[in-house]
Motif scaffolding. Structure first.
Motif, PDB file in Angstrom:
ATOM      1  N   TYR A   5      -0.815 -34.281 -30.823  1.00  0.00           N
ATOM      2  CA  TYR A   5       0.389 -35.098 -30.630  1.00  0.00           C
ATOM      3  C   TYR A   5       0.303 -36.319 -31.549  1.00  0.00           C
ATOM      4  CZ  TYR A   5       0.692 -32.430 -26.298  1.00  0.00           C
ATOM      5  OH  TYR A   5       0.749 -31.424 -25.376  1.00  0.00           O
ATOM      6  N   GLU A  48       2.163 -38.745 -32.838  1.00  0.00           N
ATOM      7  CA  GLU A  48       2.656 -40.085 -32.484  1.00  0.00           C
ATOM      8  C   GLU A  48       1.920 -40.664 -31.279  1.00  0.00           C
ATOM      9  OE1 GLU A  48       4.951 -36.813 -30.746  1.00  0.00           O
ATOM     10  OE2 GLU A  48       4.768 -37.388 -32.825  1.00  0.00           O
ATOM     11  N   VAL A  49       1.447 -39.833 -30.373  1.00  0.00           N
ATOM     12  CA  VAL A  49       0.738 -40.310 -29.186  1.00  0.00           C
ATOM     13  C   VAL A  49      -0.639 -40.862 -29.547  1.00  0.00           C
ATOM     14  CG1 VAL A  49      -0.274 -39.611 -26.967  1.00  0.00           C
ATOM     15  CG2 VAL A  49       1.983 -38.789 -27.621  1.00  0.00           C
TER      16      VAL A  49
END
Length: 141
Positions: A17, A19-20
């Motif tokens: 992920y 952006e996480v």
């Protein structure tokens, strides 16, 4: 010691992920580096050693230890009442009471105590993520 956020956890979560991973890393860094450079009534204090001791003590409570850190600092910097408070909040948050909050660092400002809470909760989150991401890594290999 063989699975750290900087070397392994961040890169895996960034792959899964993107952006996480960046958001989590920034969140950890902001809380870890947050300081007013004060301790109780003293100003202009470098609190980095204390912040590192709190962060590493939380990780230690959850079984994560680092070879390049001197854990003697934890015993020198964290008084017993603070260690009890940290362990209670990190491991048994439902048992945290006003009394446990007032028992540590009696001469410190509430903002400094809140910062301790932020540090220990983010360190706890990072420790949990390290365990989860390590399990994912083992599954993937």
């Amino acid at each position: 010691q063989d699975y750290t956020w900087e070397d392994h956890g961040y890169s895996l979560i960034n792959r899964l992920y993107p952006e996480v991973g960046q958001l989590l890393d920034e969140k950890f860094q902001v809380v870890y580096n947050l300081t007013y450079n004060t301790m109780a009534m003293h100003r202009g204090v470098d609190t980095s050693v204390l912040r590192r001791a709190i962060w590493n003590y939380v990780h230690c409570v959850f079984g994560i230890r680092y070879d390049d850190y001197d854990y003697g600092e934890v015993n020198q910097l964290l008084e017993r009442s603070l260690k009890v408070y940290i362990k209670t909040v990190a491991c048994y948050p439902e048992k945290t009471t006003r009394r446990t909050y007032t028992q540590f660092w009696r001469h410190f400002k509430h903002s400094e105590k809140v910062h301790v809470n932020l540090l220990l909760l983010e360190a706890r989150m990072q420790a949990a993520l390290l365990y989860a991401l390590r399990a994912v890594t083992r599954y993937m290999t």
